[in-house]
Design an enzyme around this catalytic site. Structure first.
Site, PDB file in Angstrom:
ATOM      1  N   ASP A  94       0.951  -1.283  -0.107  1.00  0.00           N
ATOM      2  CA  ASP A  94      -0.038   0.063   0.023  1.00  0.00           C
ATOM      3  C   ASP A  94       1.065   1.211   0.195  1.00  0.00           C
ATOM      4  O   ASP A  94       1.992   1.263   0.504  1.00  0.00           O
ATOM      5  CB  ASP A  94      -0.976  -0.036   1.130  1.00  0.00           C
ATOM      6  N   ASP A 266      -7.517  -7.816   0.565  1.00  0.00           N
ATOM      7  CA  ASP A 266      -6.710  -7.618   1.631  1.00  0.00           C
ATOM      8  C   ASP A 266      -7.291  -7.172   2.829  1.00  0.00           C
ATOM      9  O   ASP A 266      -8.444  -6.522   2.748  1.00  0.00           O
ATOM     10  CB  ASP A 266      -5.295  -6.638   1.516  1.00  0.00           C
TER      11      ASP A 266
END
Length: 366
Positions: A94, A266
């Site tokens: 991320d 996720d």
RNA sequence: GGGGAGUUGCCCGAGUGGUCAAUGGGAACGGACUGUAAAUCCGUCGGCGGACGCCUACGAAGGUUCAAAUCCUUCACUCCCCA
């Protein structure tokens, strides 16, 4: 051929579910897939060998946290994040976009980028789109996420629109900052506003990203608002690229999103729940600290998942948590990750065998 | 034998006349958690009743006072020091 590409194998005739393969420099990821979250280069309490044994093919890590400590330059000198955490399969990071929201109180943000006051020592971290992509390049991960602004929920339409505009501004800058061969995924914003989602998808999906994500969900909005977003936003993403729903979620959220055509997920839930003594089972989430498990001399979940955890009784697991023994968190994490791994495996099988209703029924309580 | 300190709710431990069913911890019980500042946070925690309340409670028994966990007397037990 780009370093990361998506191969669509089958589409469910009854739902929008897709069976595919995401090809990365560190191997193939069978989709729909779930990525365990390893924010600081570790999926808390479990090792890379455990993740391999559980069958995961990709994990998520974090630009902000690793950029701050130990630093991306250091990880690069140590051979990259794969080498650093001894993980041979794929890694997606991320961009720090989520921290733009979760650490908002120590952040200054403008069109140039975001300035974080480190939560560790107060030092300043300036995260521009270019810097975020650079850090992810230094980490050497398979997939970098574009830096976006993820607004919280609730947020006014103006705030959501402003975050979206900024995300659009940053997207091309992320692409021009990438290293040779570095794969970057774009992120669609727009909150719970359908017209903004449509606008965002048209802007983002017009850019040459290797994959596309729906961001800005699972930030506190109720399920009744999340599902419609996924339903109308997923089909806006290119059919021939992987579709990633960031931060989702509960097993039922994943089932819903897969049927809308999402390929990649996720979520911190399986590991965080595990540390908070909640175990996933087909009969629902179980609080292993509960009195009812005091003398339950068998596994919590009969016929479960991961042999390494099945040998331990619920009473023992409860005792470990009561005594604050770290093994409790570890066994529970393995259990929950095992549950998610099985969920995704059965999802993939069901798409192919077209037994989606049976699958939904099987996970009705989960 | 002499001197001193103490006994508080499941445990530790504050509280030295009314604002005390009693601060704080811990334990126990329950809940929350969705791109992780999270092995964290929140709630309940003497009994009964919706709130107001009533009852039982601060080692035991008596007493002083309008009022006592708090003051006095006796008793029981614990710890420390000196012989």
């Amino acid at each position: 051929m780009p370093s990361v590409w998506f191969e669509l194998l089958a589409t469910c005739p009854h739902t929008g579910a897709r069976r595919g393969r995401l090809h990365t420099p560190h191997g193939m990821v069978e989709t729909p897939a779930f990525m365990p979250v390893g924010t600081q280069g570790t999926v808390k309490t479990v090792g890379s060998e455990d993740l391999e044994a559980l069958g995961f093919e990709q994990v998520l890590s974090n630009t902000y946290h690793l950029g701050l400590r130990p630093g991306s330059e250091r990880i690069e000198r140590l051979g990259g994040l794969h080498e650093f955490m001894s993980w041979k399969k794929s890694i997606l990071t991320d961009s720090g976009g989520f921290q733009v929201m979760s650490l908002a109180q120590m952040l200054k943000i403008d069109d140039e980028g975001a300035s974080f006051k480190s939560h560790l020592d107060g030092s300043l971290l300036h995260l521009t789109p270019e810097r975020s992509i650079q850090i992810q390049g230094q980490l050497g991960v398979d997939i970098s996420m574009a830096l976006d602004q993820c607004p919280p929920y609730p947020a006014s339409r103006d705030q959501v629109a402003d975050a979206m505009r900024r995300t659009h501004l940053w997207a091309p800058r992320c692409l021009s900052a990438r290293r040779q061969g570095q794969a970057v995924f774009g992120i669609v914003q727009g909150g719970v506003y359908e017209d903004l989602r449509v606008e965002s998808a048209s802007v983002i999906c017009d850019l040459p990203f290797e994959g596309f994500a729906i961001g800005g969900v699972s930030v506190g909005e109720p399920t009744e608002l999340q599902y419609p977003v996924v339903k109308y936003a997923a089909p806006l993403l290119p059919v021939n690229k992987v579709r990633y729903l960031m931060g989702v979620g509960h097993p039922k959220d994943i089932l819903n999103a897969v049927s809308c055509g999402i390929d990649l997920f996720d979520c911190v839930l399986p590991t965080r729940m595990a540390r908070h003594h909640a175990l996933y089972t087909l009969n629902g989430r179980v609080n292993i600290m509960g009195k009812k498990w005091e003398e339950h001399n068998g596994p919590v979940d009969e016929g479960s998942v991961f042999p390494q955890t099945e040998r331990y009784s619920a009473a023992y697991l409860r005792h470990l948590f009561k005594a604050s023994e770290p093994l409790g968190a570890r066994l529970a994490s393995l259990h929950n990750l095992g549950f998610y791994a099985r969920l995704m495996r059965e999802i993939r099988e069901s798409i192919v065998t077209q037994s989606w209703p049976e699958l939904a029924e099987r996970y009705r309580l989960a």
